[in-house]
Design a protein around this motif. Structure first.
Motif, PDB file in Angstrom:
ATOM      1  N   SER A  34       0.838  -1.203   0.000  1.00 32.12           N
ATOM      2  CA  SER A  34       0.000   0.000   0.000  1.00 32.12           C
ATOM      3  C   SER A  34       0.868   1.247   0.000  1.00 32.12           C
ATOM      4  O   SER A  34       2.044   1.211   0.344  1.00 32.12           O
ATOM      5  CB  SER A  34      -0.928   0.009   1.211  1.00 32.12           C
ATOM      6  N   SER A  35       0.268   2.373  -0.392  1.00 36.39           N
ATOM      7  CA  SER A  35       0.973   3.651  -0.412  1.00 36.39           C
ATOM      8  C   SER A  35       0.810   4.364   0.923  1.00 36.39           C
ATOM      9  O   SER A  35      -0.117   4.080   1.704  1.00 36.39           O
ATOM     10  CB  SER A  35       0.416   4.532  -1.531  1.00 36.39           C
ATOM     11  N   ASP A  36       1.704   5.311   1.199  1.00 36.38           N
ATOM     12  CA  ASP A  36       1.591   6.099   2.434  1.00 36.38           C
ATOM     13  C   ASP A  36       0.285   6.888   2.446  1.00 36.38           C
ATOM     14  O   ASP A  36      -0.340   7.060   3.504  1.00 36.38           O
ATOM     15  CB  ASP A  36       2.774   7.054   2.562  1.00 36.38           C
ATOM     16  N   LYS A  37      -0.138   7.359   1.295  1.00 37.79           N
ATOM     17  CA  LYS A  37      -1.390   8.109   1.192  1.00 37.79           C
ATOM     18  C   LYS A  37      -2.567   7.250   1.614  1.00 37.79           C
ATOM     19  O   LYS A  37      -3.469   7.710   2.322  1.00 37.79           O
ATOM     20  CB  LYS A  37      -1.573   8.615  -0.234  1.00 37.79           C
ATOM     21  N   TRP A  38      -2.563   6.001   1.194  1.00 36.19           N
ATOM     22  CA  TRP A  38      -3.649   5.084   1.556  1.00 36.19           C
ATOM     23  C   TRP A  38      -3.638   4.795   3.053  1.00 36.19           C
ATOM     24  O   TRP A  38      -4.673   4.831   3.718  1.00 36.19           O
ATOM     25  CB  TRP A  38      -3.502   3.782   0.769  1.00 36.19           C
ATOM     26  N   ASP A  39      -2.447   4.516   3.593  1.00 36.76           N
ATOM     27  CA  ASP A  39      -2.344   4.167   5.013  1.00 36.76           C
ATOM     28  C   ASP A  39      -2.733   5.320   5.925  1.00 36.76           C
ATOM     29  O   ASP A  39      -3.131   5.105   7.074  1.00 36.76           O
ATOM     30  CB  ASP A  39      -0.916   3.711   5.336  1.00 36.76           C
ATOM     31  N   ALA A  40      -2.618   6.557   5.422  1.00 35.75           N
ATOM     32  CA  ALA A  40      -2.950   7.726   6.243  1.00 35.75           C
ATOM     33  C   ALA A  40      -4.451   8.019   6.287  1.00 35.75           C
ATOM     34  O   ALA A  40      -4.903   8.828   7.096  1.00 35.75           O
ATOM     35  CB  ALA A  40      -2.209   8.950   5.714  1.00 35.75           C
ATOM     36  N   LYS A  41      -5.216   7.340   5.450  1.00 33.48           N
ATOM     37  CA  LYS A  41      -6.663   7.589   5.416  1.00 33.48           C
ATOM     38  C   LYS A  41      -7.351   6.986   6.633  1.00 33.48           C
ATOM     39  O   LYS A  41      -6.859   6.012   7.221  1.00 33.48           O
ATOM     40  CB  LYS A  41      -7.266   6.996   4.139  1.00 33.48           C
TER      41      LYS A  41
END
Length: 422
Positions: A34-41
């Motif tokens: 997963s991307s950092d953007k996804w994990d931050a959601k």
């Protein structure tokens, strides 16, 4: 999965569902990248739920030949909402994920579990090289595989509404969505892939949830229940060089299946499958091409009580061969061509049923022909297909295969499909 990773669908697929080398690595990693953007959601925005709609129309060459009538082809010439699917596709934890499909089958008119593959994946160093390993819990032999030559993922990827099929089919396909199994897999040095698994019936017990919606009481599923354990194995050797990828492998399954789960006095039959396959891919710039071959030899040993009443021979064989080539430009335009052949032991009691459409007057299951398909993907998640299937031989003959005047060519069909994932 595209939302989760931040990549376009073309990173993992040439044209879905065919996987690229990166897509195979993503699957080995348990769909968890997963991307950092996804994990931050927030959590609720990270639930990887998707859906699909598939509509189709099938037109058979001749529905009124050799004893058949249009009543034998109730869906022919009609636009059918073939599939409406819900997916959980992606990450569960940092090292686990799943690809689960629960869908409405517009041909059978029922909801049910179609595909279940939940995994844990990790890696370690072995002999100085990386070993990507994992555990899979799935509901179909070969659905866990990472190559597109095996029965679960091989071309053609979507069946038609045409009722005509060869008289004989492999046990791998009859068990799909009706079993549950646990497998261990590993890829060492991006070179050697190994998987071992064991399957049991999902009609009841701990694996029952993986076959929700299957109509176990119906006659067509009466012979699809495993008796005991069914071991499965897979080995493949692959090599990447530049834009090219080549893999050659073997796999197999050994299962005992009840003749009729509603009447176990009829006993169970043994099916032993041994297969060999080859996969080649070329991906560079706007161009992607692939070539595949798959050969399966199934030995069928029938319960002694059936010989002379339900089957003519105590032991039979069924051999299937498929080879296909595909090309796509800009992952938007392209298609494929396949040659298929099934040969097997003649068995008058099994195949000479007298059915105008499915019967074989010679008692032979031998079938061969060609499939040609054109694809257009206007957007990365929309696929249109036009497919033509031509039978050179059907159930043992080119002409008058049913003894009533129906020819193999009468079963030729055109399939038009629209498929959207969102």
């Amino acid at each position: 999965m595209a939302r989760q990773t931040g990549y376009e669908c073309g990173k993992c697929h040439t044209v879905f569902p065919e996987l690229t080398p990166f897509g195979r690595q993503f699957k080995l990693g348990a769909f968890a990248m997963s991307s950092d953007k996804w994990d931050a959601k927030p959590l609720l925005e990270r639930i990887p739920v998707s859906a699909a709609l598939l509509a189709s129309q099938t037109n058979t060459s001749n529905t009124d030949a050799g004893g058949t009538t249009s009543a034998d082809f109730p869906k022919d010439g009609k636009v059918v909402a073939q599939t409406a699917a819900l997916y959980y596709g992606g990450k569960i934890t940092d090292n686990s994920g799943a690809l689960i499909q629960y869908n409405y089958d517009g041909l059978e008119k029922r909801w049910g579990m179609e595909m279940f593959d939940a995994r844990y994946g990790n890696s370690l160093t072995l002999a100085g090289e990386e070993l990507a390993y994992g555990v899979t819990l799935n509901n179909s032999p070969t659905v866990s595989d990472i190559y597109n030559s095996t029965p679960a993922w091989g071309f053609p990827h979507i069946g038609t509404a045409a009722l005509q099929m060869p008289a004989a089919s492999l046990v791998d396909m009859t068990l799909a969505s009706k079993v549950g199994g646990v497998g261990l897999y590993g890829m060492w040095n991006n070179l050697i892939y190994v998987e071992v698994a064991n399957y049991r019936s999902a009609k009841s017990g701990a694996f029952r949830f993986m076959s929700w919606g299957q109509p176990w009481g119906t006659e067509e599923l009466a012979g699809s229940v495993i008796n005991g354990n069914a071991p499965y194995w897979r080995v493949a050797l692959q090599q990447d060089w530049g834009a090219h990828n080549l893999a050659i492998g073997t796999y197999g399954l050994n299962a005992r299946v009840w003749q009729d789960t509603n009447d176990k006095s009829l006993g169970s039959n043994r099916f032993r499958d041994i297969a060999f396959d080859l996969n080649y891919q070329f991906i560079q710039g706007n161009h992607s091409a692939s070539a595949r071959a798959n050969w399966i030899n199934e030995k069928q040993t029938w319960d002694n009580g059936l010989v002379g009443s339900a089957v003519s021979n105590a032991s039979t064989t069924l051999k299937t061969f498929r080879t296909d080539f595909h090309y796509y430009f800009q992952r938007q335009w392209g298609g494929g061509l396949q040659y298929f052949r099934t040969t097997g032991t003649s068995d008058d009691l099994r195949y000479n049923t007298g059915d105008a459409l499915m019967g074989s007057a010679s008692g032979s299951p031998n079938t061969k022909g060609w499939i040609a398909e054109l694809n257009y993907l206007p957007w990365q998640n929309v696929k249109f297909a036009l497919r033509y299937t031509k039978y050179n031989q059907f159930n043992g003959a080119s002409d008058n295969y049913n003894g009533l005047g129906r020819n193999a060519g009468d079963n030729n069909n055109v399939f038009l499909m629209g498929w959207v994932l969102f």
